[in-house]
Design an enzyme around this catalytic site. Sequence first.
Site: not given
Ligand code: KIV
Length: 291
Positions: A48-49, A87, A117, A119, A186
Amino acid sequence: MTAKKTTVADIVARKAAGGDKLTMLTAYDTSFARLVDGTGIDMILVGDSLGNVVLGYDSTVPVTMEEMLHHARAVRRGTTRALLVGDMPFLSYQVSAAEAIANAGRFMKEAGCEAVKLEGGEEVADTVRAVVRAGIPVMGHIGLTPQTAGQLGGYKVQGRDRESARRLLAAARALESAGAFALVLECIPDELARLLSEAVAIPTIGIGAGPWCDGQVLVTHDLLGLFEKFVPSFVKSYVRLAPQIKTALAAFREEVTGGAYPDAAHSFPMDGEVARQLLAEEEGRAAGDHD
Ligand code: KIV
């Protein structure tokens, strides 16, 4: 490097066998996915970056399911070997377990992801359990969790004091018991990451968490030096592409305005006879116009 498709079982087995460290990189589109996949990276994360790196948001909070799925589908089209992890964006898994399963399922059914993934620590363990029971592999993410960075006091290293370190240990164990197959750690101190990696049987994938994790992940754009402003201190940029790209873009502008591009080598020559005939026709038409 192996051309064999990487599975969740391969990722888990690597730690159990004491094999090579695991590698994961982000991708948000087909061309980068092809580059990452082709280098033998074990997992591709459609992070989600995306929000900060590609969409120009100030944080990951505004990222939507539709945006994630759109980019995950593009990454899918460029990925043949790496395990593809989607994500889950903010509020796509926090409202209820049912919503979490439905949204995780969209990553699998609509974008071809092989895992998701999400959080959070102990507070998301029940959600992880529900999603795993639905048949969807889940990677946890603890330490600095960008979606809730506000609650953590900003983008700061986590687990520095005994209480928060203990909380992270409890979180790692809770996520493992809930069925997570791996954990992103992280921005935590290196010795704590070592402790966590020894405390759980599932692989830990570090980002700003030192050398003792079972694998490492970076945002590909950071690794490539595509940003000129801020890059976190734990990032190693293996190349600085931003200045090289700007030099190339400026050269294009100069050559077009100066007439150097396109030259004969970058043009399609016309058959001489056809050109002569066309010219003669046009001259005939022009002469007719003047009569
Ligand atoms: O969203 C992302 O890129 C991440 C990584 C930095 C692990 O969660």
